[in-house]
Write an enzyme that holds these catalytic residues in place. Structure first.
Site, PDB file in Angstrom:
ATOM      1  N   SER A  74     112.416  57.392  92.356  1.00 56.46           N
ATOM      2  CA  SER A  74     111.738  57.101  91.098  1.00 56.46           C
ATOM      3  C   SER A  74     111.538  58.395  90.329  1.00 56.46           C
ATOM      4  O   SER A  74     111.357  59.463  90.919  1.00 56.46           O
ATOM      5  CB  SER A  74     110.379  56.453  91.366  1.00 56.46           C
ATOM      6  OG  SER A  74     109.587  56.440  90.204  1.00 56.46           O
ATOM      7  N   SER A  75     111.524  58.295  89.015  1.00 57.79           N
ATOM      8  CA  SER A  75     111.340  59.497  88.189  1.00 57.79           C
ATOM      9  C   SER A  75     109.937  60.080  88.325  1.00 57.79           C
ATOM     10  O   SER A  75     109.698  61.210  87.902  1.00 57.79           O
ATOM     11  CB  SER A  75     111.626  59.174  86.717  1.00 57.79           C
ATOM     12  OG  SER A  75     110.746  58.164  86.247  1.00 57.79           O
ATOM     13  N   CYS A  76     109.005  59.343  88.949  1.00 57.77           N
ATOM     14  CA  CYS A  76     107.649  59.875  89.110  1.00 57.77           C
ATOM     15  C   CYS A  76     107.588  60.983  90.158  1.00 57.77           C
ATOM     16  O   CYS A  76     106.524  61.576  90.367  1.00 57.77           O
ATOM     17  CB  CYS A  76     106.673  58.770  89.474  1.00 57.77           C
ATOM     18  SG  CYS A  76     106.887  58.105  91.133  1.00 57.77           S
ATOM     19  N   TYR A  96     102.561  57.234  95.756  1.00 52.93           N
ATOM     20  CA  TYR A  96     103.904  56.644  95.675  1.00 52.93           C
ATOM     21  C   TYR A  96     104.958  57.729  95.512  1.00 52.93           C
ATOM     22  O   TYR A  96     106.007  57.712  96.171  1.00 52.93           O
ATOM     23  CB  TYR A  96     103.958  55.667  94.503  1.00 52.93           C
ATOM     24  CG  TYR A  96     105.312  55.057  94.253  1.00 52.93           C
ATOM     25  CD1 TYR A  96     105.816  54.067  95.093  1.00 52.93           C
ATOM     26  CD2 TYR A  96     106.083  55.451  93.157  1.00 52.93           C
ATOM     27  CE1 TYR A  96     107.055  53.501  94.855  1.00 52.93           C
ATOM     28  CE2 TYR A  96     107.323  54.877  92.911  1.00 52.93           C
ATOM     29  CZ  TYR A  96     107.804  53.901  93.757  1.00 52.93           C
ATOM     30  OH  TYR A  96     109.041  53.342  93.521  1.00 52.93           O
ATOM     31  N   LYS A 153     108.239  58.801  97.933  1.00 56.74           N
ATOM     32  CA  LYS A 153     109.616  58.865  97.464  1.00 56.74           C
ATOM     33  C   LYS A 153     110.224  60.257  97.674  1.00 56.74           C
ATOM     34  O   LYS A 153     111.401  60.383  98.012  1.00 56.74           O
ATOM     35  CB  LYS A 153     109.685  58.466  95.983  1.00 56.74           C
ATOM     36  CG  LYS A 153     109.472  56.980  95.748  1.00 56.74           C
ATOM     37  CD  LYS A 153     110.538  56.160  96.445  1.00 56.74           C
ATOM     38  CE  LYS A 153     110.380  54.679  96.228  1.00 56.74           C
ATOM     39  NZ  LYS A 153     111.432  53.896  96.910  1.00 56.74           N
ATOM     40  N   HIS A 208     104.807  46.781  85.655  1.00 57.26           N
ATOM     41  CA  HIS A 208     105.041  47.951  84.824  1.00 57.26           C
ATOM     42  C   HIS A 208     104.875  47.585  83.349  1.00 57.26           C
ATOM     43  O   HIS A 208     104.780  46.409  82.988  1.00 57.26           O
ATOM     44  CB  HIS A 208     106.432  48.519  85.085  1.00 57.26           C
ATOM     45  CG  HIS A 208     106.556  49.190  86.417  1.00 57.26           C
ATOM     46  ND1 HIS A 208     107.207  48.620  87.483  1.00 57.26           N
ATOM     47  CD2 HIS A 208     106.094  50.382  86.860  1.00 57.26           C
ATOM     48  CE1 HIS A 208     107.144  49.433  88.532  1.00 57.26           C
ATOM     49  NE2 HIS A 208     106.479  50.509  88.173  1.00 57.26           N
TER      50      HIS A 208
END
Length: 324
Positions: free
Chosen positions: A108-110, A137, A141, A180
């Site tokens: 994920s881009s987070c 989270y 990842k 989301h």
């Protein structure tokens, strides 16, 4: 991958996994393993080990994860870090133990720092503090992609990862609190239209910038990476210290205010937009640098407005599933 290769799609019932299954079937891959949680609990190490011994998949797409928006991440941080760590540890390790040829891990881009330079390049990983609202989270990842990297280094595996930007599309979660931003807006505007409401309230100030990728584009990107020839895969994604992951995105972002206006127009809601600045905005901007994946030969094709229209059409067909 050969068309007859045995391919395990972990998380095949979710937004990401179902899109990967659609893409694989359209490309003629016929031997797909898509067990649901009632058949295979990925949090159970013994069950996962037995599955790999019994089925012997050659390729794995690891799309299973606990996901959610700001509210869900804030409410269930322990579940977000624990569940994701357990699932990915089980699957990645058993993929190695059973001799899987290639594995693709969905990140994920987070994972990037909250205040990372924009657009965010793969090299920016671990260069700053994470966004607090989804830190558990994100840490899970990061651990997953680093686990893939470690197995590549120590065992010569071909385990790679993709970091998609914000995904949306058919099969999305439209829960009013735990989804989301984009599917939440679709549902909120749709219900407001049906109720004849005068306004819709959107969390935050509307100023954060976000990038959105249609989920079927994401799936094509994942399959593209898994189909790379051995020389390219080894040199570009399995050669330490190069990052063993690539960003998947459009390279274009919009403000939440612009997004809300677009969704309102697609749904056909005629009322006002109100932004609740007492609610968190999250990261100010999240735009991925997609130079690396573009250089490999992939780029997104579905524009944001087209994607929203397709997603709303899917929602209308399945809205009976989202009334609870």
């Amino acid at each position: 991958m050969n068309k007859s290769s045995k391919i395990f799609v972990a998380g095949s019932g979710g937004l990401v996994g179902s899109a990967i299954v659609r893409c694989l079937r359209l490309r003629g891959y016929a031997c797909l393993l898509t067990p649901e949680i009632d058949v295979l609990d990925l949090a159970d190490p013994a069950a996962v080990a037995a599955f790999f011994v019994r089925e012997r998949p050659e390729y794995v797409f690891l799309a299973a994860a606990k996901v959610g928006g700001i509210h869900a991440n804030n409410s269930f941080p322990a579940e977000f870090i624990h569940n994701n760590l357990v699932i990915q540890n089980n699957v990645i390790h058993q993929a190695h133990a059973s001799g899987v040829k290639r594995l693709l891990f969905l990140g994920s881009s987070c994972i990037y720092p909250k205040l990372a330079p924009q657009p965010m390049r793969e090299e920016y990983l671990l260069t700053g503090l994470l966004e607090p609202t989804n830190e558990p989270y994100a840490i899970a990842k990061i651990a997953g992609l680093k686990m893939c990297e470690a197995y590549n280094r120590q065992y010569g595996c071909r385990f790679v990862a993709v970091m998609p930007t914000n995904l949306f599309g058919p099969g999305d979660n439209f829960h009013p609190e735990n989804s989301h931003v984009l599917p939440a807006l679709i549902r909120r505007f749709h219900e407001a239209k049906l109720a004849g409401a005068k306004e819709v309230v959107v969390w935050g100030t509307g100023t954060p910038l976000r990038e959105f990728l249609f989920v079927d584009d994401m799936a094509e990107g994942c399959v593209f990476i898994m189909e790379l020839n051995e020389t390219t895969l080894a040199a570009e994604l399995c050669s330490y210290p190069k990052p063993n992951f690539v960003n998947l995105g459009t390279g274009v972002d919009v403000s939440i205010r612009e997004l809300a206006g677009m969704v309102r127009d697609v749904v056909g809601f005629r009322g006002e937009l109100v932004f609740d600045s007492s609610k968190p905005d999250g990261t100010p901007r999240k735009l991925l640098d997609v130079t690396r994946v573009n250089a490999l030969g992939w780029q997104a094709r579905v524009g944001l407005c087209e994607g929203v229209e397709k997603t709303y059409a899917w929602f209308l067909k399945h809205q009976g599933d989202f009334r609870a």
